[in-house]
Design an enzyme around this catalytic site. Structure first.
Site, mmCIF file in Angstrom:
data_model
loop_
_atom_site.group_PDB
_atom_site.id
_atom_site.type_symbol
_atom_site.label_atom_id
_atom_site.label_comp_id
_atom_site.label_asym_id
_atom_site.label_seq_id
_atom_site.Cartn_x
_atom_site.Cartn_y
_atom_site.Cartn_z
ATOM 1 N N TYR A 33 -10.675 33.237 3.570
ATOM 2 C CA TYR A 33 -9.589 34.065 3.058
ATOM 3 C C TYR A 33 -9.959 35.535 3.042
ATOM 4 O O TYR A 33 -11.115 35.885 3.239
ATOM 5 C CB TYR A 33 -9.166 33.596 1.656
ATOM 6 C CG TYR A 33 -10.111 33.973 0.535
ATOM 7 C CD1 TYR A 33 -11.325 33.333 0.358
ATOM 8 C CD2 TYR A 33 -9.774 34.990 -0.370
ATOM 9 C CE1 TYR A 33 -12.182 33.686 -0.682
ATOM 10 C CE2 TYR A 33 -10.627 35.346 -1.413
ATOM 11 C CZ TYR A 33 -11.828 34.680 -1.558
ATOM 12 O OH TYR A 33 -12.673 35.026 -2.579
ATOM 13 N N ARG A 100 -8.188 12.684 6.171
ATOM 14 C CA ARG A 100 -9.452 13.126 5.566
ATOM 15 C C ARG A 100 -10.667 12.521 6.270
ATOM 16 O O ARG A 100 -10.838 11.300 6.292
ATOM 17 C CB ARG A 100 -9.473 12.764 4.076
ATOM 18 C CG ARG A 100 -10.660 13.362 3.354
ATOM 19 C CD ARG A 100 -10.655 13.060 1.865
ATOM 20 N NE ARG A 100 -11.814 13.682 1.243
ATOM 21 C CZ ARG A 100 -13.041 13.177 1.282
ATOM 22 N NH1 ARG A 100 -13.261 12.024 1.888
ATOM 23 N NH2 ARG A 100 -14.052 13.814 0.715
ATOM 24 N N LYS A 147 -16.379 34.646 3.494
ATOM 25 C CA LYS A 147 -15.355 34.626 2.443
ATOM 26 C C LYS A 147 -14.620 33.294 2.511
ATOM 27 O O LYS A 147 -13.510 33.202 3.042
ATOM 28 C CB LYS A 147 -14.422 35.825 2.596
ATOM 29 C CG LYS A 147 -13.773 36.208 1.271
ATOM 30 C CD LYS A 147 -13.314 37.638 1.281
ATOM 31 C CE LYS A 147 -12.504 37.995 0.048
ATOM 32 N NZ LYS A 147 -13.161 37.786 -1.241
HETATM 33 N N1 PDD Z 1 -13.104 39.015 -4.023
HETATM 34 N N2 PDD Z 1 -18.107 39.601 -3.892
HETATM 35 C C1 PDD Z 1 -17.343 38.505 -4.025
HETATM 36 C C2 PDD Z 1 -17.995 37.204 -4.325
HETATM 37 C C3 PDD Z 1 -15.943 38.597 -3.886
HETATM 38 O O1 PDD Z 1 -15.193 37.493 -4.001
HETATM 39 C C4 PDD Z 1 -15.358 39.857 -3.641
HETATM 40 C C5 PDD Z 1 -13.880 40.025 -3.480
HETATM 41 C C6 PDD Z 1 -16.200 40.980 -3.513
HETATM 42 C C7 PDD Z 1 -15.652 42.358 -3.240
HETATM 43 O O2 PDD Z 1 -15.141 42.457 -1.937
HETATM 44 P P1 PDD Z 1 -13.965 43.465 -1.582
HETATM 45 O O3 PDD Z 1 -14.406 44.807 -2.017
HETATM 46 O O4 PDD Z 1 -13.821 43.332 -0.110
HETATM 47 O O5 PDD Z 1 -12.733 43.021 -2.336
HETATM 48 C C8 PDD Z 1 -17.564 40.813 -3.642
HETATM 49 C C9 PDD Z 1 -11.657 39.038 -3.929
HETATM 50 C C10 PDD Z 1 -11.045 40.285 -4.468
HETATM 51 C C11 PDD Z 1 -11.115 37.775 -4.557
HETATM 52 O O6 PDD Z 1 -11.731 36.744 -4.361
HETATM 53 O O7 PDD Z 1 -10.066 37.818 -5.216
#
Ligand code: PDD
Length: 283
Positions: A33, A100, A147
């Site tokens: 995501y 699954r 992510k």
């Molecule tokens: N999360 N570290 C983690 C584990 C994160 O999930 C996020 C962002 C960041 C910061 O990344 P960025 O500056 O690109 O938003 C660091 C998003 C906001 C979320 O999961 O909602």
């Protein structure tokens, strides 16, 4: 204007938007995501988000559900149709729907979902207020640079922080160094006035806000280091703050109940908040 969500080719009323029970994102967290901040009607650093999405997809071997350009068009359409100026857009791509089975499904089509969320405009005011964070062990897997939607350890840590009356938790690795927040990157300012954040390897997510703040630090000629820092170093820091697309820059004024610096947002954090607001804030 009804709030819409985009689900696999259709713009649906948000409350009707759903994926199949055998979507692999739902069953296995087999999905990646992005969260792109929206400020004054503009996406904040979309290219960096799309680059990171591309990298996450490649590393977990999920195909783009459509071209990058088409995905950007869908995102812009949803933002426009929902009339969102400030907040964020959430984009999730799963390996698709299939019976699954742990093995990659043959012929499954990647699933694409987008939603938007409104938040108060970023003008530096809210961001200027300090928050407290707790410390808790980092229980996550070894590819935190990707992510992916498997966020159970992050969720447990965030709830632990909220239950303790704090804003977030900073996660601590086995060597006693801080990795990052539950959904944000962690920063300190040392007593020698050096800005420190962990280097972007597999231990943390390379935040787009993190990259933006590093750009600002370079532009301002600030001394900075990308390296791990320990809990003790953080507790003795002059300042601390966190960064993310949903919170921008947030000064951290307490760590596990102990005051950081003089217990108020520090001058460097305030300066970065102000500059970040100038560059990316609501206008
Ligand atoms: N999360 N570290 C983690 C584990 C994160 O999930 C996020 C962002 C960041 C910061 O990344 P960025 O500056 O690109 O938003 C660091 C998003 C906001 C979320 O999961 O909602």
């Amino acid at each position: 204007m009804p709030r819409l969500a985009y689900v696999n080719g259709r713009y649906l009323p948000h409350r009707m938007a759903a994926v199949h029970v055998e979507d692999r994102g739902y069953q296995f967290s087999d999905a990646v995501y992005e969260v792109i901040g929206l400020s004054g009607g503009r996406k904040v650093e979309p290219l960096r988000h799309y680059d990171r999405l591309d990298r996450s997809l490649r590393e977990v071997r999920i195909a783009w559900p459509m071209s990058r350009r088409a995905l950007g068009f869908v995102a812009d359409t949803l933002i426009r149709r929902n009339g969102v100026r400030d907040g964020y857009i959430y984009i999730q791509i799963s390996r698709g729907v299939a019976p699954r089975d742990h093995a990659f499904p043959v012929g499954a089509v990647p699933g694409l979902v987008m939603t938007t969320c409104r938040k108060p405009p970023f003008n530096g005011d809210v961001a200027g207020r300090g928050v407290g964070v707790i410390l808790t062990p980092d229980l996550r897997w070894k590819r935190r640079d990707l992510k992916t939607v498997g966020l159970l350890p992050n969720i447990l840590a965030k709830q632990e922080a909220l239950d303790a009356g704090a804003f977030d938790a900073w996660l601590v690795d086995d060597a006693g160094a801080i990795t990052e927040g539950t959904a944000s990157n962690a920063w300190i300012v040392t007593t020698a006035d050096v800005l420190v954040t962990r280097r972007a390897d597999a231990d943390i997510l390379n935040g787009v806000t993190r990259l933006g703040v590093l750009d600002l630090a370079r532009e301002a000629g600030l001394a900075f280091e990308e390296r791990p820092f320990t809990v003790d170093e953080a507790k003795g820091a002059r300042e601390a703050f966190l960064t993310s697309s949903t919170n921008w820059i947030r000064p951290v004024i307490a760590l596990d109940g102990a005051q950081i610096g003089d217990g108020r947002p520090g001058p460097l954090a305030r300066r970065l908040v102000a500059r970040y607001a100038e560059v990316f804030g609501d206008r």
